[in-house]
Design a protein around this motif. Structure first.
Motif, PDB file in Angstrom:
ATOM      1  N   HIS A   1       1.517   2.087  -3.486  1.00 13.42           N
ATOM      2  CA  HIS A   1       0.314   2.845  -4.224  1.00 13.42           C
ATOM      3  C   HIS A   1       0.182   4.411  -3.590  1.00 13.42           C
ATOM      4  CE1 HIS A   1      -2.301  -0.868  -4.645  1.00 13.42           C
ATOM      5  NE2 HIS A   1      -1.115  -1.461  -4.563  1.00 13.42           N
ATOM      6  N   GLU A   2       0.289   4.563  -2.469  1.00 14.03           N
ATOM      7  CA  GLU A   2       0.265   6.208  -1.966  1.00 14.03           C
ATOM      8  C   GLU A   2       1.410   6.799  -2.668  1.00 14.03           C
ATOM      9  OE1 GLU A   2       0.178   8.619   2.231  1.00 14.03           O
ATOM     10  OE2 GLU A   2       0.584   6.675   2.195  1.00 14.03           O
TER      11      GLU A   2
ATOM     12  N   ARG B   1      -0.474  12.971  -8.763  1.00 12.82           N
ATOM     13  CA  ARG B   1      -1.098  14.023  -8.251  1.00 12.82           C
ATOM     14  C   ARG B   1      -0.465  15.094  -8.345  1.00 12.82           C
ATOM     15  NH1 ARG B   1      -2.193  12.083  -3.920  1.00 12.82           N
ATOM     16  NH2 ARG B   1      -4.409  11.390  -4.199  1.00 12.82           N
TER      17      ARG B   1
ATOM     18  N   ASN C   1       0.684   9.896  -5.373  1.00  8.29           N
ATOM     19  CA  ASN C   1       1.232  11.184  -5.139  1.00  8.29           C
ATOM     20  C   ASN C   1       1.777  11.758  -6.273  1.00  8.29           C
ATOM     21  OD1 ASN C   1      -0.029  11.543  -2.688  1.00  8.29           O
ATOM     22  ND2 ASN C   1       1.618  10.545  -1.441  1.00  8.29           N
TER      23      ASN C   1
ATOM     24  N   GLU D   1      -7.906   2.555  -8.835  1.00  6.12           N
ATOM     25  CA  GLU D   1      -7.224   3.530  -7.785  1.00  6.12           C
ATOM     26  C   GLU D   1      -6.728   4.878  -8.821  1.00  6.12           C
ATOM     27  OE1 GLU D   1      -4.709   2.930  -4.565  1.00  6.12           O
ATOM     28  OE2 GLU D   1      -5.000   0.701  -4.925  1.00  6.12           O
TER      29      GLU D   1
ATOM     30  N   PRO E   1       0.929  -1.267   0.090  1.00  5.84           N
ATOM     31  CA  PRO E   1       0.065   0.009  -0.081  1.00  5.84           C
ATOM     32  C   PRO E   1       0.812   1.344   0.059  1.00  5.84           C
ATOM     33  CG  PRO E   1      -0.886  -1.485   1.674  1.00  5.84           C
ATOM     34  CD  PRO E   1       0.445  -2.030   1.242  1.00  5.84           C
ATOM     35  N   GLU E   2       2.091   1.200   0.703  1.00  2.99           N
ATOM     36  CA  GLU E   2       2.795   2.250   0.599  1.00  2.99           C
ATOM     37  C   GLU E   2       3.348   2.959  -0.710  1.00  2.99           C
ATOM     38  OE1 GLU E   2       6.112   1.487   3.278  1.00  2.99           O
ATOM     39  OE2 GLU E   2       4.717   1.841   5.025  1.00  2.99           O
TER      40      GLU E   2
END
Length: 534
Positions: free
Chosen positions: A183-184, A191, A188, A251, A180-181
């Motif tokens: 993914h984040e 983004r 970002n 996602e 999951p890290e």
């Protein structure tokens, strides 16, 4: 006909891929750059394309020419800086155009700070950001997976005693998208660019981002022959296209949907029935999973007709189609089918239903350039010699005029140019009404002016021999497209009751404006776009 009145830009418009190293060099160092693209925006505006997809320009050791990223939110100094990027984005938007970035999430460079941390020790917090596995008891690789660039997909890190996975070069370690890290962190990075105002992403090797959790061996390919890439010895059933990849795509789509009218494009080399799953449940996946059939299929009318019909039938309800004719990884269309059929290919790309993607230089008829072995840059050539897998031939500099180096650079171009660049270049072809460039310009202008051609419905029309035929219909107009994919005359009898119309566009421009009906004789390499009488 779908009666909705509004379509998003990525449904109506044409996407144009730029390989930035090869488009235009504004600095004289022999390599194209962001300022070079900015200086050529007027050309792209006149051509009539609206979506500008730019291959990677991020900081990179250039082991795979930008597809080995060492900083996902920076600019490679060879290609420019962030001020250059901001000016380019502003210039694109000022002209009513859109910018699509190439995002490379499956792997980073081994020089990325994340991987430097990951490999430093087994207990580093970023160890699980990449795919590490213990050797087998005999010390060999964890499984039989192969690298796309030859050899095993595993490299031993002697410092920590584990192997890391790399689907491509050993300098391109695969990120662990089960973490999951990761993914984040990667979302970002996306983004960051969305906040700057980019209009979407083309996601590199989307179908390879997740691997089998059990790391099972891939089975042998029963159809493998020695002339194929060594990678094709195995079927990558466990190292790609895993069910969980759709959660990752969802996602990404959820993020891009927070920014109005952005588009998510997936690079996916899969059979149609698998490709269309990337639209996602309830169309919450990629808006445009790239459809590469025109790049990969033999240039035969019946094969292409069957593929078009299968694709149309396989699309999810409300899923928007797309077609790709060329890219930075495949031989150029004019080399694949010849210069005359390249015009037929352009008509096919720009009149089928869906979003078309063009590759820079195809509009002037650029062909593959022979690159001597000693001048090869591409690792697919240097790592797997003798197989003809190198991609340098289709990545050569854009040909702007007949001056030295085709007006691409004042320095030494990073790759050689076509020998006949003095004939095939933008300046020369702009003056020739019968040139490939003006052929594209006129066809693109016609497509933009007729909703039936840009967003209208598609209907196949039965044909024989090497002829491909279909209709495009809007609320007010209908067009019949008839294409001869061969070099022999063909008789055509379209099964349309009492049809007649006017030739609006043709490979044989002298026929434009003529009334036509019933059966006809199609000349070799001839294409007709006929506006039907309603």
């Amino acid at each position: 006909m779908n009666r909705k009145d509004t379509y998003l830009w990525w449904q109506k418009e044409i996407i144009y891929q730029i390989y930035p190293r090869s488009f235009y060099d504004s600095s004289g160092n022999g390599t194209g750059d962001l300022n070079g693209i900015l200086q050529k925006l007027d050309y792209l505006e006149e051509l009539g394309v609206k979506g500008i997809w730019i291959s990677p320009f991020f900081p990179s050791p250039m082991a795979d020419f930008g597809y080995d990223v060492s900083d996902y939110t920076g600019i490679h100094p060879l290609i420019g800086n962030m001020d250059d990027f901001d000016r380019l984005l502003e210039g694109i938007h000022k002209r009513g155009m859109k910018m699509i970035l190439d995002f490379v999430p499956n792997h980073s460079s081994d020089e990325h700070p994340w991987f430097q941390e990951s490999k430093s020790s087994r207990d580093n917090p970023k160890r699980d950001w990449y795919v590490w596995k213990d050797p087998k008891p005999d010390g060999s690789e964890p499984n039989n997976w192969l690298s796309e660039f030859g050899g095993s997909a595993w490299t031993l890190d002697e410092n920590t005693g584990q192997y890391y996975l790399h689907t491509y070069l050993d300098k391109q370690p695969d990120l662990n998208w089960r973490n999951p890290e990761v993914h984040e962190a990667m979302l970002n990075c996306m983004r960051f660019w969305l906040d700057k105002g980019v209009d979407g992403f083309r996601v590199d090797v989307m179908w390879q981002m997740i691997k089998d959790k059990q790391f099972r061996d891939n089975p042998p390919n029963p159809d493998y022959t020695e002339d194929m890439s060594p990678y094709d010895k195995l079927l990558p059933v466990y190292s790609s296209d895993q069910p969980e990849v759709h959660d990752v795509v969802r996602e990404m789509r959820k993020l891009t949907d927070q920014y109005p009218e952005t588009v998510l494009i997936g690079e996916i080399y899969l059979p149609i029935q698998d490709l269309v799953t990337y639209y996602g449940h309830d169309l919450q996946g990629a808006q445009l999973p790239f459809n590469f059939q025109l790049v990969e299929l033999p240039w035969e009318a019946r094969r292409i007709e069957a593929a078009i019909n299968e694709y149309e039938a396989s699309l999810p309800s409300e899923g928007w189609p797309n077609w790709v004719l060329g890219n930075h990884d495949k031989s150029r269309i004019a080399s694949r089918v010849g210069p005359q059929q390249a015009r037929i290919a352009a008509m096919l790309l720009l009149t089928l239903k869906g979003t078309p993607t063009m590759y820079y230089g195809d509009e002037i008829g650029m062909t593959d350039v022979h690159i001597p072995v000693e001048m090869a840059n591409d690792p697919r050539e240097t790592k797997v010699p003798g197989k003809g897998l190198g991609r340098d031939p289709e990545r050569t500099p854009m040909q702007w005029d007949s001056s030295e180096n085709a007006g691409f650079t004042n320095g030494k171009p990073w790759l050689p140019l076509m020998e006949n660049y003095k004939k095939f270049n933008v300046a020369s072809e702009s003056k020739d009404q019968d040139s490939m460039l003006n052929f594209y310009r006129r066809l693109i202008k016609l497509r933009a002016s007729e909703k039936a051609l840009s967003v209208g419905d598609f209907y196949p029309v039965p044909a024989e021999g090497n002829v491909l035929a279909y209709r495009r219909e809007g609320p007010k107009k209908a067009f019949l497209i008839i294409l001869n994919l061969g070099d022999q005359k063909e008789q055509v009898d379209p099964e349309l009751p009492q049809w007649k119309g006017t030739v609006r566009f043709s490979t044989h421009s002298e026929k434009e404006g003529k009334e036509i009906k019933g059966s006809l004789i199609l000349q070799p390499d001839e294409g007709l776009l006929i506006e039907l009488k309603q």
